[in-house]
Motif scaffolding. Structure first.
Motif, PDB file in Angstrom:
ATOM      1  N   ALA A  30      -5.070   4.790 -14.644  1.00  0.00           N
ATOM      2  CA  ALA A  30      -5.708   4.361 -16.741  1.00  0.00           C
ATOM      3  C   ALA A  30      -7.109   4.724 -16.770  1.00  0.00           C
ATOM      4  N   VAL A  31      -7.838   4.870 -15.971  1.00  0.00           N
ATOM      5  CA  VAL A  31      -9.102   5.154 -15.626  1.00  0.00           C
ATOM      6  C   VAL A  31      -9.665   5.484 -14.865  1.00  0.00           C
ATOM      7  N   VAL A  38      -9.375   2.454 -12.537  1.00  0.00           N
ATOM      8  CA  VAL A  38      -8.587   1.246 -12.945  1.00  0.00           C
ATOM      9  C   VAL A  38      -6.925   1.538 -13.095  1.00  0.00           C
ATOM     10  N   GLU A  40      -3.380   1.007 -14.462  1.00  0.00           N
ATOM     11  CA  GLU A  40      -2.848  -0.142 -15.412  1.00  0.00           C
ATOM     12  C   GLU A  40      -2.643  -0.918 -15.254  1.00  0.00           C
ATOM     13  N   ILE A  43      -5.577  -3.918 -15.579  1.00  0.00           N
ATOM     14  CA  ILE A  43      -5.735  -3.831 -17.152  1.00  0.00           C
ATOM     15  C   ILE A  43      -3.972  -5.057 -17.378  1.00  0.00           C
ATOM     16  N   ARG A  68      -7.041  -4.801 -24.970  1.00  0.00           N
ATOM     17  CA  ARG A  68      -6.962  -3.748 -23.974  1.00  0.00           C
ATOM     18  C   ARG A  68      -8.656  -2.729 -23.745  1.00  0.00           C
ATOM     19  N   THR A  72     -10.405  -3.414 -20.907  1.00  0.00           N
ATOM     20  CA  THR A  72     -10.268  -2.068 -19.623  1.00  0.00           C
ATOM     21  C   THR A  72     -12.689  -1.454 -19.662  1.00  0.00           C
ATOM     22  N   GLU A  73     -12.947  -1.437 -21.092  1.00  0.00           N
ATOM     23  CA  GLU A  73     -14.254  -1.941 -20.607  1.00  0.00           C
ATOM     24  C   GLU A  73     -15.029  -3.107 -19.702  1.00  0.00           C
ATOM     25  N   VAL A 425     -10.730   8.495 -19.154  1.00  0.00           N
ATOM     26  CA  VAL A 425      -9.962   7.372 -19.500  1.00  0.00           C
ATOM     27  C   VAL A 425      -8.578   8.381 -19.714  1.00  0.00           C
ATOM     28  N   ASN A 429      -3.882   6.071 -22.747  1.00  0.00           N
ATOM     29  CA  ASN A 429      -3.530   4.589 -22.954  1.00  0.00           C
ATOM     30  C   ASN A 429      -4.153   3.382 -24.119  1.00  0.00           C
TER      31      ASN A 429
END
Length: 429
Positions: A30-31, A38, A40, A43, A68, A72-73, A425, A429
C-alpha cells in the motif's frame, strides 16, 4: 522488518485457503517507506481492530476514508521507527516480548494460554500478535533513546514545581496542635516581657526533656484550652491563626515550636499529629566491609577462609577491622576509610549484600559471603529512618517536567523523521 513481513505472509496463507482473490488484494503493497513497506493487510487489520474497539466502547469513528488516512500515517511512523531501531542496532529479545505478554495476561486476570486462545478466537494469528508487541516495544524504546537526550530539566524548573506541589498539598493538611500561652499584661513593661520569655523558654525546655505537654499546659498556660491540656484539636492550616500557620509550615509530627511572640504573650506549640500530608521515609544502613576478589592464585575457598579468619581475629580483639580493610580490601572506594560505606539505602546494594545486612543487628559481623564482586565480610554499624519527603517531591517534579517535555520532543522527533523519509502511496488506496 523482515520478521514483520514473514508474520503477515503466514497470516495471509491462512486467508488464501478461504479466498485467494481476497488474499491477493490484501497482500499488496500500500505504501513504500524508504526501503520498507506498509501492506494493505496491515491497514485493513488496524481499521478492523479500531472499529471493534469503538463498538465495544460505544464510540463513533469518522468515515472509512478519514480513518484510513490516520491509520496509514500511524503505520508509516511505525515503519520509520523500526528502521531507525535497526540503524542504531536496537533489538528487543524474545524474552522481553514474552515478559510483556505475560504482564498483559496478568493485568487481565487470565493465564498466558487463555490470552493466546482469546487472540486466536478473535481471528488473529498469535505469532503476528507477538510481532506486533515486539514492534511496539521497539518503537517505545527507540523513542526513549532518541528523545531523552534532547531533554534538559533545570534545577530552577524543579524548584518552582516543588513549591507549587507543596502549596497544593498544604491545602489538605490538618494539624493536631497543643498550645501553651505564657501571658502578658495589657501594657507590659520590659521586665514583664523578659520574665514571660524566660518562662516560655523554661516550658520548651521541660517539654523537650520529656515532660508531658498537657500536664505542663494545665500548670502554666494562660490559653483558653489550658484545662484541656492546651489541646486545640485538629485544624486545617487555613483555620488556625496566621501566626500559628506560618510557624507549623514544614514542621514535623512531635516538633515543639516557639516561643512565638504576640500581643497576648509568648506561645509554645506542639504538633501532636499531622494528617493529609504526604511523607516518605526510607530505612538506611551504615556498614563497613572487606572485599577480597578470587584470582588464579587465590581460590574461592582461600578467600572465604581468609575473611572468616579476619572476623574471628577482630572478635577476639587481636585485629582491628578498619586496619584490615585498609590493608586487604579490594574495594578502592571504602578501603581507605576503613571499609566504611556510609549511610545508604540497602536497596542500592546487590541482593546478596542487601540480604546479609538485613539479617544483622547493629554491631554484628557477617560470615564470609559471595557476590558478583567477590567475597565479603560486613559489619552493620547502625540503622536509621530518614525523612525523604523533600527528595520525593524533587523526584516527582522532575518526572512530571521530563514527561511533559518528552511528549513534546517525541512529537517533534517523529515529525522530523517523517519529513526526511521517502514515502510513496502505491496505486489508488
Amino acid at each position: 522488518m523482515i520478521k514483520t513481513i514473514r508474520a503477515i505472509t503466514a497470516c495471509m496463507l491462512m486467508l488464501t485457503m478461504a479466498n485467494v482473490n481476497a488474499a491477493k488484494l490484501l497482500d499488496k503493497v500500500a505504501v513504500i517507506v524508504n526501503q520498507g513497506v506498509v501492506l494493505e493487510n496491515e491497514i485493513q487489520t488496524m481499521m478492523q481492530t479500531l472499529k471493534a474497539q469503538a463498538i465495544q466502547n460505544g464510540q463513533e469513528l469518522p468515515s472509512d476514508k478519514a480513518l484510513r488516512v490516520q491509520v496509514t500515517e500511524k503505520l508509516i511512523l511505525n515503519v520509520l521507527q523500526q528502521q531507525f531501531a535497526e540503524r542504531i542496532g536496537l533489538q528487543i529479545s524474545d524474552a522481553q516480548v514474552q515478559q510483556t505478554v505475560a504482564g498483559i495476561a496478568q493485568e487481565q486476570g487470565i493465564t498466558l494460554e487463555q490470552l493466546r486462545q482469546a487472540i486466536i478466537a478473535n481471528g488473529q494469528d498469535y505469532e503476528s500478535y507477538l510481532e506486533q508487541v515486539r514492534q511496539e516495544l521497539t518503537a517505545n524504546e527507540v523513542r526513549r533513546a532518541m528523545v531523552s537526550r534532547r531533554i534538559y530539566v533545570s534545577p530552577q524548573e524543579i524548584d518552582s514545581l516543588v513549591s507549587l506541589l507543596k502549596e497544593r498539598g498544604k491545602q489538605n493538611e490538618e494539624y493536631h496542635l497543643g498550645h501553651i500561652l505564657v501571658g502578658l499584661p495589657s501594657e507590659p513593661s520590659a521586665d514583664d516581657i523578659e520574665n514571660a520569655q524566660k518562662r516560655a523558654n523554661k516550658v520548651i525546655e521541660l517539654v523537650n526533656t520529656g515532660s508531658d505537654f498537657k500536664k505542663v499546659a494545665i500548670g502554666s498556660s494562660s490559653g483558653p484550652k489550658a484545662l484541656e491540656g492546651g489541646d486545640l484539636g485538629w485544624m486545617n492550616i487555613n483555620e488556625m491563626p496566621s501566626l500559628f500557620a506560618e510557624a507549623v509550615t514544614d514542621q514535623k509530627k512531635g516538633d515543639v515550636i516557639g516561643p512565638i511572640r504576640s500581643g497576648a504573650g509568648f506561645h509554645v506549640l506542639k504538633i501532636f499529629d499531622i494528617q493529609g500530608r504526604q511523607t516518605v521515609e526510607v530505612a538506611e544502613v551504615n556498614a563497613r566491609h572487606i572485599l577480597i576478589k578470587p584470582t588464579i592464585i587465590l581460590s574461592d575457598d582461600k578467600a572465604k577462609n581468609m575473611l572468616n579468619e579476619f572476623v574471628e581475629q577482630v572478635k577476639a580483639g587481636e585485629k582491628d577491622f578498619a586496619e584490615l580493610a585498609k590493608e586487604y580490601s579490594e574495594d578502592p572506594g571504602s578501603a581507605a576509610k576503613g571499609g566504611e560505606l556510609g549511610w545508604a539505602d540497602p536497596n542500592m546494594y546487590v541482593p546478596e549484600f542487601k540480604d546479609t545486612l538485613a539479617e544483622l543487628e547493629p554491631g554484628e559481623y557477617s560470615e564470609a559471603f559471595k557476590t558478583a564482586h567477590g567475597w565479603h565480610v560486613v559489619q552493620l554499624l547502625e540503622r536509621r529512618t530518614q525523612d525523604a519527603t523533600e527528595t520525593a517531591y524533587q523526584d516527582h517534579a522532575y518526572r512530571m517536567i521530563f514527561n511533559r517535555k518528552f511528549n513534546e520532543e517525541a512529537e517533534a522527533w517523529l515529525r522530523e523523521i517523517r519529513d526526511q523519509a521517502f514515502v510513496e502511496v502505491v496505486g489508488n488506496n
